[in-house]
Write a protein that holds these residues in place. Sequence first.
Motif, PDB file in Angstrom:
ATOM      1  N   PHE A   1      11.388   2.053   2.828  1.00 16.27           N
ATOM      2  CA  PHE A   1      10.907   0.673   2.678  1.00 16.27           C
ATOM      3  C   PHE A   1      10.566   0.324   1.231  1.00 16.27           C
ATOM      4  CE2 PHE A   1       9.400   1.504   7.159  1.00 16.27           C
ATOM      5  CZ  PHE A   1      10.191   0.548   7.768  1.00 16.27           C
ATOM      6  N   CYS A   2      10.446   1.323   0.363  1.00 20.30           N
ATOM      7  CA  CYS A   2       9.784   1.098  -0.935  1.00 20.30           C
ATOM      8  C   CYS A   2      10.593   1.604  -2.127  1.00 20.30           C
ATOM      9  CB  CYS A   2       8.408   1.762  -0.915  1.00 20.30           C
ATOM     10  SG  CYS A   2       7.451   1.408  -2.405  1.00 20.30           S
ATOM     11  N   PRO A   3      11.386   0.717  -2.761  1.00 23.32           N
ATOM     12  CA  PRO A   3      12.152   1.138  -3.938  1.00 23.32           C
ATOM     13  C   PRO A   3      11.264   1.687  -5.056  1.00 23.32           C
ATOM     14  CG  PRO A   3      12.878  -1.024  -3.175  1.00 23.32           C
ATOM     15  CD  PRO A   3      11.642  -0.678  -2.394  1.00 23.32           C
ATOM     16  N   ALA A   4      10.057   1.148  -5.214  1.00 24.64           N
ATOM     17  CA  ALA A   4       9.201   1.602  -6.320  1.00 24.64           C
ATOM     18  C   ALA A   4       8.835   3.075  -6.156  1.00 24.64           C
ATOM     19  CB  ALA A   4       7.935   0.742  -6.390  1.00 24.64           C
ATOM     20  N   CYS A   5       8.467   3.474  -4.934  1.00 20.11           N
ATOM     21  CA  CYS A   5       8.117   4.876  -4.726  1.00 20.11           C
ATOM     22  C   CYS A   5       9.358   5.769  -4.776  1.00 20.11           C
ATOM     23  CB  CYS A   5       7.357   5.066  -3.408  1.00 20.11           C
ATOM     24  SG  CYS A   5       5.641   4.497  -3.502  1.00 20.11           S
ATOM     25  N   ARG A   6      10.529   5.217  -4.416  1.00 16.63           N
ATOM     26  CA  ARG A   6      11.765   6.002  -4.582  1.00 16.63           C
ATOM     27  C   ARG A   6      11.958   6.372  -6.042  1.00 16.63           C
ATOM     28  NH1 ARG A   6      14.289   2.441  -0.664  1.00 16.63           N
ATOM     29  NH2 ARG A   6      15.685   1.425  -2.138  1.00 16.63           N
TER      30      ARG A   6
ATOM     31  N   THR B   1       9.810   8.014   5.251  1.00 18.79           N
ATOM     32  CA  THR B   1      10.012   6.707   5.888  1.00 18.79           C
ATOM     33  C   THR B   1       9.451   5.585   5.017  1.00 18.79           C
ATOM     34  OG1 THR B   1       9.879   7.829   8.032  1.00 18.79           O
ATOM     35  CG2 THR B   1       9.718   5.433   8.036  1.00 18.79           C
ATOM     36  N   HIS B   2       8.305   5.833   4.376  1.00 24.11           N
ATOM     37  CA  HIS B   2       7.804   4.839   3.408  1.00 24.11           C
ATOM     38  C   HIS B   2       8.843   4.611   2.305  1.00 24.11           C
ATOM     39  CE1 HIS B   2       5.019   2.627   0.805  1.00 24.11           C
ATOM     40  NE2 HIS B   2       5.454   3.387  -0.191  1.00 24.11           N
ATOM     41  N   LEU B   3       9.480   5.689   1.853  1.00 30.67           N
ATOM     42  CA  LEU B   3      10.484   5.558   0.778  1.00 30.67           C
ATOM     43  C   LEU B   3      11.630   4.647   1.195  1.00 30.67           C
ATOM     44  CD1 LEU B   3      10.786   9.215  -0.608  1.00 30.67           C
ATOM     45  CD2 LEU B   3       9.438   7.321  -1.526  1.00 30.67           C
TER      46      LEU B   3
ATOM     47  N   TYR C   1       0.847  -1.188   0.000  1.00 30.19           N
ATOM     48  CA  TYR C   1       0.000   0.000   0.000  1.00 30.19           C
ATOM     49  C   TYR C   1       0.885   1.242   0.000  1.00 30.19           C
ATOM     50  CZ  TYR C   1      -3.748  -3.263   0.944  1.00 30.19           C
ATOM     51  OH  TYR C   1      -4.628  -4.301   0.864  1.00 30.19           O
ATOM     52  N   HIS C   2       0.647   2.102  -0.979  1.00 27.03           N
ATOM     53  CA  HIS C   2       1.562   3.212  -1.254  1.00 27.03           C
ATOM     54  C   HIS C   2       0.855   4.559  -1.122  1.00 27.03           C
ATOM     55  CE1 HIS C   2       4.366   0.248  -2.933  1.00 27.03           C
ATOM     56  NE2 HIS C   2       3.279  -0.338  -3.393  1.00 27.03           N
ATOM     57  N   PRO C   3       1.627   5.640  -0.992  1.00 30.09           N
ATOM     58  CA  PRO C   3       1.003   6.968  -0.955  1.00 30.09           C
ATOM     59  C   PRO C   3       0.323   7.260  -2.297  1.00 30.09           C
ATOM     60  CG  PRO C   3       3.350   7.096  -0.395  1.00 30.09           C
ATOM     61  CD  PRO C   3       3.095   5.708  -0.878  1.00 30.09           C
TER      62      PRO C   3
HETATM   63 ZN   LIG Z   1       5.601   2.757  -2.142  1.00 27.59          ZN
END
Ligand SMILES: [Zn+2]
Lengths: 245, 213
Positions: A35-40, A31-33, A6-8
């Motif tokens: 954990f999340c290479p895709a959102c980076r 902080t989500h970033l 689940y992403h922003p």
């Molecule tokens: Zn994400």
Amino acid sequence: MTNPLYHPPREILLDYADGSLGEPAALVIATHLAFCPACRHQVADLEAIGGALLEEECLNPVSDDCLRSLMARLDEPALEASKPVALRGVRPCSALPPHGLADLPKPLACLPEPLRSYLEASLAETPWQPPNSRPRNSGARDAGGWEIDLRVGRPPVRTRLIGVVGGGVMPRPSPIGMNLNLVLAGGYHDPRGTFRRGDLVLDDPGLDYSPAADNGEECVYLCVTDASLRLSGVLSRSLNPFVAL
Amino acid sequence: MRGSDPAFGGVLVRATVERLMMPETAPTERVPEMQNLNDLVLAVARERSRTAFAALFSHFAPRLKSYLMRLGTEPGQAEELVQDVMLRVWRRAETFDPTQANANTWIFTIARNQRIDAVRRERRPEIDLTDPALVPEPVPPADRTLEAGQETARLNAAIGALPNDQAELLRLAYYEGTPHSAISAERGIPLGTVKSRLRLALDRLRRLLREDI
Ligand SMILES: [Zn+2]
């Protein structure tokens, strides 16, 4: 270790990339970033678009004095240390009192940046107290539940780390505005789904999803309540389990 | 900030629309190739070259001032902030990594963060790519980083090739102070349409960034 599901919403990633998001919500996104290479990747792209738009900016001449006085400043010693501007003022780890991290719930000892620095700054001011040593202030929280106020943002915005024992009832979302929950350890569920480490969950203040922590492990999450997010109307109300790659 | 004062947003929208309608005020100077801007930052990093730094200043300072003023910064403070941004460029040049982002993007993020620091008096939470607790890339990132130097040129060409309504909304919406709702009110376009056009524009640009050429 699986990546978040689940992403922003993209509007929030855009607000993060163009700098318009306030510090509490930006802390959740950053902080989500971690954990999340895709959102980076998404944020890197949005920043590249920002760079391209800067290139297209019209030219507003600066005074001759501007370059002259800047060149004169180049040899000045830098006042701030090598820490990024973002974390200036946050005390480094060594400034923690000796009782610092030892008694903490285990998930808090291995948080990613930038959340770790915010937690350390908060603990340096208000040392951690194990939940059993504190007075229970209401029946709403199961025994063993705890929260740490990170004091980011101006009231009524609240930025808290919350722990709920496995199988316990989660605190109700604050009615003052949109709640952003980022799961850091364990998991919880509500009728919409099950949320694990790195997942970002948006809770509308008007709705009560009656979430509960999963059985077993303690659920630890970062919770930001921000009334301005509700007023801006940019948030989509639905969860965002997909990320465009 | 966003959405806090529609009237203020409206002024900015109008100012930006006026700018878009007067192409003669658009930058005519297209001096350094993107690759050269990266090289200039690298020369500052490796040789502490003041000549390279002055060249970076002459390219970026007028753009930064314009960017900062469009976000509501007074002219005097804008010049101070331009100085602070460029001073950070000088001091942190060795952290510039052209395989991560090109010079425009790197300087855009410095200006964005400096403004948050100076004007909003807030910290800017950023990830630390060297943090051991960071969840790493599942596979090594694609080779697009090798062409980071061409990225801005390609993006600018792509922004130029967007349908007019999309390109305009992108410029209006991108920076703080022009909330989507203010754009909607100002242009008489429904909010849903503003969002969907903006999404189309972003999708198109992002697809381009992911294309292998
Ligand atoms: Zn994400």
